[in-house]
Design a protein around this motif. Structure first.
Motif, PDB file in Angstrom:
ATOM      1  N   SER A  38       0.840  -1.214   0.000  1.00  0.00           N
ATOM      2  CA  SER A  38       0.000   0.000   0.000  1.00  0.00           C
ATOM      3  C   SER A  38       0.865   1.251   0.000  1.00  0.00           C
ATOM      4  O   SER A  38       0.573   2.225  -0.699  1.00  0.00           O
ATOM      5  CB  SER A  38      -0.911   0.022   1.228  1.00  0.00           C
ATOM      6  OG  SER A  38      -1.861  -0.994   1.162  1.00  0.00           O
ATOM      7  N   SER A  39       1.950   1.234   0.772  1.00  0.00           N
ATOM      8  CA  SER A  39       2.811   2.422   0.813  1.00  0.00           C
ATOM      9  C   SER A  39       3.561   2.597  -0.503  1.00  0.00           C
ATOM     10  O   SER A  39       3.865   3.707  -0.899  1.00  0.00           O
ATOM     11  CB  SER A  39       3.790   2.338   1.984  1.00  0.00           C
ATOM     12  OG  SER A  39       4.806   1.399   1.728  1.00  0.00           O
ATOM     13  N   TYR A  40       3.849   1.513  -1.216  1.00  0.00           N
ATOM     14  CA  TYR A  40       4.563   1.614  -2.497  1.00  0.00           C
ATOM     15  C   TYR A  40       3.633   2.105  -3.608  1.00  0.00           C
ATOM     16  O   TYR A  40       3.965   3.011  -4.371  1.00  0.00           O
ATOM     17  CB  TYR A  40       5.165   0.262  -2.871  1.00  0.00           C
ATOM     18  CG  TYR A  40       5.926   0.290  -4.169  1.00  0.00           C
ATOM     19  CD1 TYR A  40       7.185   0.884  -4.243  1.00  0.00           C
ATOM     20  CD2 TYR A  40       5.390  -0.246  -5.332  1.00  0.00           C
ATOM     21  CE1 TYR A  40       7.886   0.928  -5.434  1.00  0.00           C
ATOM     22  CE2 TYR A  40       6.082  -0.214  -6.525  1.00  0.00           C
ATOM     23  CZ  TYR A  40       7.329   0.377  -6.570  1.00  0.00           C
ATOM     24  OH  TYR A  40       8.025   0.430  -7.747  1.00  0.00           O
ATOM     25  N   PHE A  41       2.454   1.502  -3.721  1.00  0.00           N
ATOM     26  CA  PHE A  41       1.525   1.837  -4.801  1.00  0.00           C
ATOM     27  C   PHE A  41       0.614   3.018  -4.480  1.00  0.00           C
ATOM     28  O   PHE A  41      -0.136   3.475  -5.344  1.00  0.00           O
ATOM     29  CB  PHE A  41       0.663   0.609  -5.155  1.00  0.00           C
ATOM     30  CG  PHE A  41       1.442  -0.500  -5.789  1.00  0.00           C
ATOM     31  CD1 PHE A  41       2.067  -0.332  -7.010  1.00  0.00           C
ATOM     32  CD2 PHE A  41       1.552  -1.731  -5.157  1.00  0.00           C
ATOM     33  CE1 PHE A  41       2.779  -1.360  -7.607  1.00  0.00           C
ATOM     34  CE2 PHE A  41       2.260  -2.769  -5.732  1.00  0.00           C
ATOM     35  CZ  PHE A  41       2.880  -2.578  -6.958  1.00  0.00           C
ATOM     36  N   LYS A  42       0.642   3.497  -3.231  1.00  0.00           N
ATOM     37  CA  LYS A  42      -0.200   4.605  -2.776  1.00  0.00           C
ATOM     38  C   LYS A  42      -1.696   4.303  -2.981  1.00  0.00           C
ATOM     39  O   LYS A  42      -2.490   5.170  -3.334  1.00  0.00           O
ATOM     40  CB  LYS A  42       0.169   5.918  -3.486  1.00  0.00           C
ATOM     41  CG  LYS A  42       1.592   6.364  -3.252  1.00  0.00           C
ATOM     42  CD  LYS A  42       1.820   6.658  -1.803  1.00  0.00           C
ATOM     43  CE  LYS A  42       3.246   7.167  -1.601  1.00  0.00           C
ATOM     44  NZ  LYS A  42       3.682   7.003  -0.233  1.00  0.00           N
ATOM     45  N   VAL A  43      -2.045   3.010  -2.758  1.00  0.00           N
ATOM     46  CA  VAL A  43      -3.433   2.552  -2.815  1.00  0.00           C
ATOM     47  C   VAL A  43      -3.685   1.782  -1.536  1.00  0.00           C
ATOM     48  O   VAL A  43      -2.918   0.874  -1.204  1.00  0.00           O
ATOM     49  CB  VAL A  43      -3.667   1.628  -4.038  1.00  0.00           C
ATOM     50  CG1 VAL A  43      -5.063   1.038  -4.017  1.00  0.00           C
ATOM     51  CG2 VAL A  43      -3.409   2.361  -5.328  1.00  0.00           C
ATOM     52  N   ASN A  44      -4.750   2.108  -0.809  1.00  0.00           N
ATOM     53  CA  ASN A  44      -5.031   1.445   0.456  1.00  0.00           C
ATOM     54  C   ASN A  44      -5.552   0.032   0.217  1.00  0.00           C
ATOM     55  O   ASN A  44      -6.649  -0.158  -0.300  1.00  0.00           O
ATOM     56  CB  ASN A  44      -6.032   2.260   1.279  1.00  0.00           C
ATOM     57  CG  ASN A  44      -6.143   1.743   2.698  1.00  0.00           C
ATOM     58  OD1 ASN A  44      -5.477   0.789   3.073  1.00  0.00           O
ATOM     59  ND2 ASN A  44      -6.982   2.392   3.472  1.00  0.00           N
TER      60      ASN A  44
END
Length: 193
Positions: free
Chosen positions: A50-56
């Motif tokens: 989630s932190s890499y792709f900026k998607v929760n």
């Protein structure tokens, strides 16, 4: 021949055959740690991704706000490690590593120790010895921080072969009862008590 007793499902016996089932990897503690490792490993892995792709990817928190380096990459590493540990635990449970039985057959005059191993050419471990070669039943008891309570079959020329499950020590009373019953059945001495 007498019919087998059904009072204890882990034991099959009559006056000529004594058979004990051995619990392998399918015990409560392994299921517990497999579930905990799966939840933790997948949770950490999804937080890192989630932190890499900026998607929760997690419904109960917001790991998007984590900085990928160093926090996200550490979460991803722990997630991969936890998931691999969980996979290992689920596989040994599936394969029932360490499970099997001990059978002492007076009709055939044999003692059989059978265990399941890891997949491969040595998956099934089966040791068969003549009952005449059995010298004694040995109880190994060590108390303290890491207690050890186990029964061994002393076979002529082969040494001591383990008869009890690995991991969780047996209660002392159960160890004494099993050892005495087996020694009486085979007509050999019980050592170590």
């Amino acid at each position: 021949m007498a019919a087998p007793t059904t009072s204890n499902p882990s034991k099959h016996e009559n006056h000529l055959i004594l058979r004990r089932s051995i619990l392998g990897a399918r015990r409560f503690s392994n299921y517990f740690w497999a579930v905990i490792s799966t939840i933790g490993g997948v949770g950490f892995l999804l937080s890192g991704l989630s932190s890499y792709f900026k998607v929760n990817l997690l419904p109960f928190s917001d790991p998007v706000q984590l900085v990928f380096i160093p926090q996200g990459i550490a979460m991803t590493f722990y997630g991969i490690a936890g998931t691999l540990l969980a996979l290992y635990l689920w596989l040994i449970i599936l394969w029932d590593v360490g499970g099997g039985y001990n059978e002492f057959n007076k009709e055939q005059g044999t003692a059989t120790i059978f265990r399941q191993g890891f997949p491969g050419k040595n998956r099934r471990i089966e040791l068969v010895y003549p009952l005449d070669d059995v010298q004694a039943i040995k109880a190994d008891i060590k108390e303290g921080l890491n207690p050890r309570r186990a029964l061994y079959l002393r076979v002529k020329g082969k040494g001591d072969l383990p008869l009890t499950r690995v991991g969780q020590p047996l209660p002392l009373s159960e160890l004494e009862n099993q050892g005495a019953e087996l020694a009486r059945f085979l007509g050999v001495p019980l050592e170590g008590l």
